[in-house]
Scaffold this motif. Structure first.
Motif, PDB file in Angstrom:
ATOM      1  N   LEU A  72      14.550   5.619   8.954  1.00  0.00           N
ATOM      2  CA  LEU A  72      13.655   5.656   7.807  1.00  0.00           C
ATOM      3  C   LEU A  72      12.712   4.456   7.822  1.00  0.00           C
ATOM      4  O   LEU A  72      11.504   4.599   7.571  1.00  0.00           O
ATOM      5  CB  LEU A  72      14.465   5.661   6.510  1.00  0.00           C
ATOM      6  CG  LEU A  72      13.640   5.561   5.222  1.00  0.00           C
ATOM      7  CD1 LEU A  72      12.778   6.799   5.040  1.00  0.00           C
ATOM      8  CD2 LEU A  72      14.544   5.353   4.009  1.00  0.00           C
ATOM      9  N   ALA A  73      13.240   3.277   8.102  1.00  0.00           N
ATOM     10  CA  ALA A  73      12.392   2.080   8.157  1.00  0.00           C
ATOM     11  C   ALA A  73      11.278   2.246   9.183  1.00  0.00           C
ATOM     12  O   ALA A  73      10.120   1.887   8.932  1.00  0.00           O
ATOM     13  CB  ALA A  73      13.245   0.850   8.477  1.00  0.00           C
ATOM     14  N   ALA A  74      11.616   2.800  10.334  1.00  0.00           N
ATOM     15  CA  ALA A  74      10.597   3.010  11.366  1.00  0.00           C
ATOM     16  C   ALA A  74       9.540   4.000  10.894  1.00  0.00           C
ATOM     17  O   ALA A  74       8.345   3.861  11.213  1.00  0.00           O
ATOM     18  CB  ALA A  74      11.262   3.507  12.643  1.00  0.00           C
ATOM     19  N   GLU A  75       9.956   4.992  10.117  1.00  0.00           N
ATOM     20  CA  GLU A  75       9.016   6.016   9.645  1.00  0.00           C
ATOM     21  C   GLU A  75       8.081   5.484   8.568  1.00  0.00           C
ATOM     22  O   GLU A  75       6.930   5.910   8.469  1.00  0.00           O
ATOM     23  CB  GLU A  75       9.791   7.216   9.108  1.00  0.00           C
ATOM     24  CG  GLU A  75       8.920   8.369   8.664  1.00  0.00           C
ATOM     25  CD  GLU A  75       9.727   9.572   8.231  1.00  0.00           C
ATOM     26  OE1 GLU A  75       9.113  10.530   7.731  1.00  0.00           O
ATOM     27  OE2 GLU A  75      10.966   9.562   8.400  1.00  0.00           O
ATOM     28  N   LEU A  76       8.568   4.550   7.770  1.00  0.00           N
ATOM     29  CA  LEU A  76       7.778   4.036   6.643  1.00  0.00           C
ATOM     30  C   LEU A  76       6.932   2.849   7.089  1.00  0.00           C
ATOM     31  O   LEU A  76       7.189   1.691   6.738  1.00  0.00           O
ATOM     32  CB  LEU A  76       8.699   3.642   5.491  1.00  0.00           C
ATOM     33  CG  LEU A  76       9.525   4.770   4.885  1.00  0.00           C
ATOM     34  CD1 LEU A  76      10.393   4.250   3.754  1.00  0.00           C
ATOM     35  CD2 LEU A  76       8.642   5.911   4.407  1.00  0.00           C
ATOM     36  N   ASN A  77       5.922   3.129   7.889  1.00  0.00           N
ATOM     37  CA  ASN A  77       4.990   2.090   8.351  1.00  0.00           C
ATOM     38  C   ASN A  77       5.703   0.949   9.071  1.00  0.00           C
ATOM     39  O   ASN A  77       5.270  -0.202   8.997  1.00  0.00           O
ATOM     40  CB  ASN A  77       4.196   1.512   7.171  1.00  0.00           C
ATOM     41  CG  ASN A  77       3.245   2.513   6.559  1.00  0.00           C
ATOM     42  OD1 ASN A  77       3.203   3.669   6.957  1.00  0.00           O
ATOM     43  ND2 ASN A  77       2.470   2.084   5.586  1.00  0.00           N
ATOM     44  N   GLY A  78       6.795   1.268   9.759  1.00  0.00           N
ATOM     45  CA  GLY A  78       7.529   0.209  10.440  1.00  0.00           C
ATOM     46  C   GLY A  78       8.068  -0.824   9.472  1.00  0.00           C
ATOM     47  O   GLY A  78       7.928  -2.032   9.666  1.00  0.00           O
ATOM     48  N   ALA A  79       8.696  -0.362   8.397  1.00  0.00           N
ATOM     49  CA  ALA A  79       9.237  -1.262   7.375  1.00  0.00           C
ATOM     50  C   ALA A  79      10.244  -2.227   7.985  1.00  0.00           C
ATOM     51  O   ALA A  79      10.868  -1.946   9.014  1.00  0.00           O
ATOM     52  CB  ALA A  79       9.903  -0.442   6.269  1.00  0.00           C
ATOM     53  N   GLU A  80      10.411  -3.359   7.322  1.00  0.00           N
ATOM     54  CA  GLU A  80      11.448  -4.302   7.742  1.00  0.00           C
ATOM     55  C   GLU A  80      12.811  -3.694   7.446  1.00  0.00           C
ATOM     56  O   GLU A  80      13.056  -3.186   6.345  1.00  0.00           O
ATOM     57  CB  GLU A  80      11.304  -5.625   7.008  1.00  0.00           C
ATOM     58  CG  GLU A  80      12.349  -6.647   7.440  1.00  0.00           C
ATOM     59  CD  GLU A  80      12.225  -7.978   6.725  1.00  0.00           C
ATOM     60  OE1 GLU A  80      12.958  -8.911   7.120  1.00  0.00           O
ATOM     61  OE2 GLU A  80      11.419  -8.077   5.781  1.00  0.00           O
ATOM     62  N   GLY A 134       4.790  -4.047  -3.426  1.00  0.00           N
ATOM     63  CA  GLY A 134       5.818  -3.998  -2.393  1.00  0.00           C
ATOM     64  C   GLY A 134       6.871  -2.974  -2.777  1.00  0.00           C
ATOM     65  O   GLY A 134       6.938  -2.513  -3.922  1.00  0.00           O
ATOM     66  N   ILE A 135       7.696  -2.610  -1.800  1.00  0.00           N
ATOM     67  CA  ILE A 135       8.767  -1.650  -2.019  1.00  0.00           C
ATOM     68  C   ILE A 135      10.031  -2.194  -1.363  1.00  0.00           C
ATOM     69  O   ILE A 135       9.996  -2.647  -0.215  1.00  0.00           O
ATOM     70  CB  ILE A 135       8.452  -0.276  -1.380  1.00  0.00           C
ATOM     71  CG1 ILE A 135       7.030   0.174  -1.691  1.00  0.00           C
ATOM     72  CG2 ILE A 135       9.465   0.779  -1.825  1.00  0.00           C
ATOM     73  CD1 ILE A 135       6.575   1.319  -0.808  1.00  0.00           C
ATOM     74  N   VAL A 136      11.135  -2.127  -2.085  1.00  0.00           N
ATOM     75  CA  VAL A 136      12.448  -2.462  -1.523  1.00  0.00           C
ATOM     76  C   VAL A 136      13.359  -1.273  -1.786  1.00  0.00           C
ATOM     77  O   VAL A 136      13.586  -0.900  -2.945  1.00  0.00           O
ATOM     78  CB  VAL A 136      13.041  -3.745  -2.137  1.00  0.00           C
ATOM     79  CG1 VAL A 136      14.428  -4.008  -1.560  1.00  0.00           C
ATOM     80  CG2 VAL A 136      12.122  -4.940  -1.887  1.00  0.00           C
ATOM     81  N   LEU A 137      13.861  -0.673  -0.726  1.00  0.00           N
ATOM     82  CA  LEU A 137      14.737   0.492  -0.828  1.00  0.00           C
ATOM     83  C   LEU A 137      16.161   0.049  -0.500  1.00  0.00           C
ATOM     84  O   LEU A 137      16.450  -0.352   0.624  1.00  0.00           O
ATOM     85  CB  LEU A 137      14.276   1.587   0.134  1.00  0.00           C
ATOM     86  CG  LEU A 137      12.804   2.014  -0.020  1.00  0.00           C
ATOM     87  CD1 LEU A 137      12.432   3.064   1.017  1.00  0.00           C
ATOM     88  CD2 LEU A 137      12.533   2.522  -1.428  1.00  0.00           C
ATOM     89  N   VAL A 138      17.032   0.100  -1.492  1.00  0.00           N
ATOM     90  CA  VAL A 138      18.386  -0.437  -1.378  1.00  0.00           C
ATOM     91  C   VAL A 138      19.361   0.703  -1.099  1.00  0.00           C
ATOM     92  O   VAL A 138      19.647   1.521  -1.978  1.00  0.00           O
ATOM     93  CB  VAL A 138      18.784  -1.195  -2.660  1.00  0.00           C
ATOM     94  CG1 VAL A 138      20.202  -1.766  -2.519  1.00  0.00           C
ATOM     95  CG2 VAL A 138      17.782  -2.312  -2.959  1.00  0.00           C
ATOM     96  N   VAL A 189       1.412  -2.546   1.953  1.00  0.00           N
ATOM     97  CA  VAL A 189       2.209  -3.551   1.241  1.00  0.00           C
ATOM     98  C   VAL A 189       3.526  -3.728   1.991  1.00  0.00           C
ATOM     99  O   VAL A 189       3.916  -2.873   2.786  1.00  0.00           O
ATOM    100  CB  VAL A 189       2.482  -3.119  -0.219  1.00  0.00           C
ATOM    101  CG1 VAL A 189       1.182  -2.976  -0.999  1.00  0.00           C
ATOM    102  CG2 VAL A 189       3.295  -1.827  -0.261  1.00  0.00           C
ATOM    103  N   PRO A 190       4.225  -4.837   1.749  1.00  0.00           N
ATOM    104  CA  PRO A 190       5.530  -5.015   2.398  1.00  0.00           C
ATOM    105  C   PRO A 190       6.519  -3.941   1.967  1.00  0.00           C
ATOM    106  O   PRO A 190       6.635  -3.629   0.781  1.00  0.00           O
ATOM    107  CB  PRO A 190       5.979  -6.402   1.913  1.00  0.00           C
ATOM    108  CG  PRO A 190       4.736  -7.092   1.464  1.00  0.00           C
ATOM    109  CD  PRO A 190       3.831  -6.020   0.945  1.00  0.00           C
ATOM    110  N   ALA A 243      15.510  -9.838  -0.323  1.00  0.00           N
ATOM    111  CA  ALA A 243      14.575  -8.784   0.072  1.00  0.00           C
ATOM    112  C   ALA A 243      13.399  -8.717  -0.896  1.00  0.00           C
ATOM    113  O   ALA A 243      12.246  -8.546  -0.481  1.00  0.00           O
ATOM    114  CB  ALA A 243      15.298  -7.444   0.145  1.00  0.00           C
ATOM    115  N   VAL A 244      13.666  -8.857  -2.200  1.00  0.00           N
ATOM    116  CA  VAL A 244      12.592  -8.811  -3.195  1.00  0.00           C
ATOM    117  C   VAL A 244      11.673 -10.015  -3.050  1.00  0.00           C
ATOM    118  O   VAL A 244      10.440  -9.885  -3.127  1.00  0.00           O
ATOM    119  CB  VAL A 244      13.189  -8.756  -4.614  1.00  0.00           C
ATOM    120  CG1 VAL A 244      12.090  -8.879  -5.666  1.00  0.00           C
ATOM    121  CG2 VAL A 244      13.983  -7.476  -4.821  1.00  0.00           C
ATOM    122  N   LEU A 245      12.257 -11.180  -2.815  1.00  0.00           N
ATOM    123  CA  LEU A 245      11.473 -12.419  -2.743  1.00  0.00           C
ATOM    124  C   LEU A 245      10.825 -12.635  -1.377  1.00  0.00           C
ATOM    125  O   LEU A 245      10.051 -13.578  -1.203  1.00  0.00           O
ATOM    126  CB  LEU A 245      12.367 -13.619  -3.082  1.00  0.00           C
ATOM    127  CG  LEU A 245      12.956 -13.618  -4.495  1.00  0.00           C
ATOM    128  CD1 LEU A 245      13.942 -14.764  -4.662  1.00  0.00           C
ATOM    129  CD2 LEU A 245      11.861 -13.683  -5.544  1.00  0.00           C
TER     130      LEU A 245
END
Length: 297
Positions: free
Chosen positions: A252-260, A120-124, A226-227, A282-284
């Motif tokens: 950016l979220a929309a560009e990255l595979n429709g990220a949450e 998974g990826i979390v971009l803060v 992955v999420p 977000a991590v959990l």
């Protein structure tokens, strides 16, 4: 005497300060430009009972040694460094990579270059590689100029005199709490050094090239399935700059595979200090605070 937690491991030829805590699936926390492992201290207690939490200092930062003079920070290089840290710890499975600001570019590069190791990826409040072109001046001379500047400032005693104050002013400006939660002794030991100043100037000097590199990766290396979560900071004001920043993160979220897309509010750029619970959720994969308050899951 300051006790240094964790251990020093040789990673990609560089003595690297690494801290590993907790148990469970692995997550890696990597901070923005010039940041140290202890900047994640407010987040770790919220994760350690659920995750094996890995933190490390990039070359020259925190308690890590500088990189050799011929090494220049790149997105691919930092992605490979994350992998090398995990391998040095014997953590061979997939992990969630959490990148703040500049390190968000490193986290995205890791996922694209090492998909089998990504859970998974979390971009803060991540840096956004948007309409960025590689600088006309190659990275090597820009890095050399940054090293020369750091050497001159170091010889003049600037880090020793102003390093802690510069850190304090930066943290206050980038948080809504306007205070630095880091232990004063650690801040003094790290930010009073020419080593940390040099590393910060190097990361700043090579930022545009790193962003352009990630843009190029997007065209040829898809994200794994992955999420992906983009967690944006919002100071709860209607200032145009704040709203533009939110919009960039949303795009950016929309560009990255429709990220949450999630918002941490009120929070400044240093989200891990202002709203550590939002980072942990977000991590959990837990519901955002507004969903919990509304009774939604």
């Amino acid at each position: 005497m300051i006790r240094v937690p964790g251990r020093i491991l040789t990673v990609a030829g560089v003595p690297t300060h690494v801290v590993c805590e907790g148990e469970g699936p692995v997550c890696v926390l990597s901070g923005g430009l010039g940041m140290s492992w202890f900047d994640w201290d407010p987040v770790v207690p919220l994760l350690a009972s659920h995750r094996t939490v890995v933190r490390f200092d990039r070359p020259g930062l925190g308690f890590s040694a500088p990189a050799p003079a011929q090494q220049v920070p790149t997105a691919a290089g930092e992605a490979h460094r994350i992998l090398a840290v995990l391998d040095a710890l014997g953590l061979s499975g997939p992990c969630t990579v959490v990148g703040h600001s500049l390190a968000g570019l490193h986290a995205e590069a890791f996922a694209r270059l090492h998909p089998a190791r990504t859970a998974g990826i979390v971009l803060v409040d991540t840096s956004v590689a948007e309409d960025v072109r590689a600088p006309a001046l190659p990275a090597a001379p820009r890095a050399a100029a940054a090293r020369l500047l750091a050497a001159g400032l170091g010889a003049a005693g600037v880090p020793r005199v102003l390093g802690r104050s510069a850190r304090r002013v930066t943290v206050r400006a980038q948080t809504v709490r306007h205070r630095d939660p880091a232990p004063a002794a650690l801040v003094r030991r790290c930010y009073s050094t020419t080593r940390v100043l040099r590393a910060s100037l190097l990361e700043n000097a090579t930022y545009a090239g790193t962003a352009a590199e990630v843009l190029a990766l997007r065209a040829r290396r898809p994200l794994p399935d992955v999420p992906v979560t983009v967690l944006a900071a919002y100071g709860a004001t209607d200032a145009p700059r704040q709203l533009r920043r939110l919009d960039r993160q949303r795009r950016l979220a929309a560009e990255l595979n429709g990220a949450e897309f999630r918002i941490a509010a009120p929070a400044g750029h240093l989200v891990m200090m202002d709203d550590p619970a939002a980072v942990a959720r977000a991590v959990l994969g837990e519901s955002p605070a507004w969903d919990i308050a509304a009774g939604r899951t």
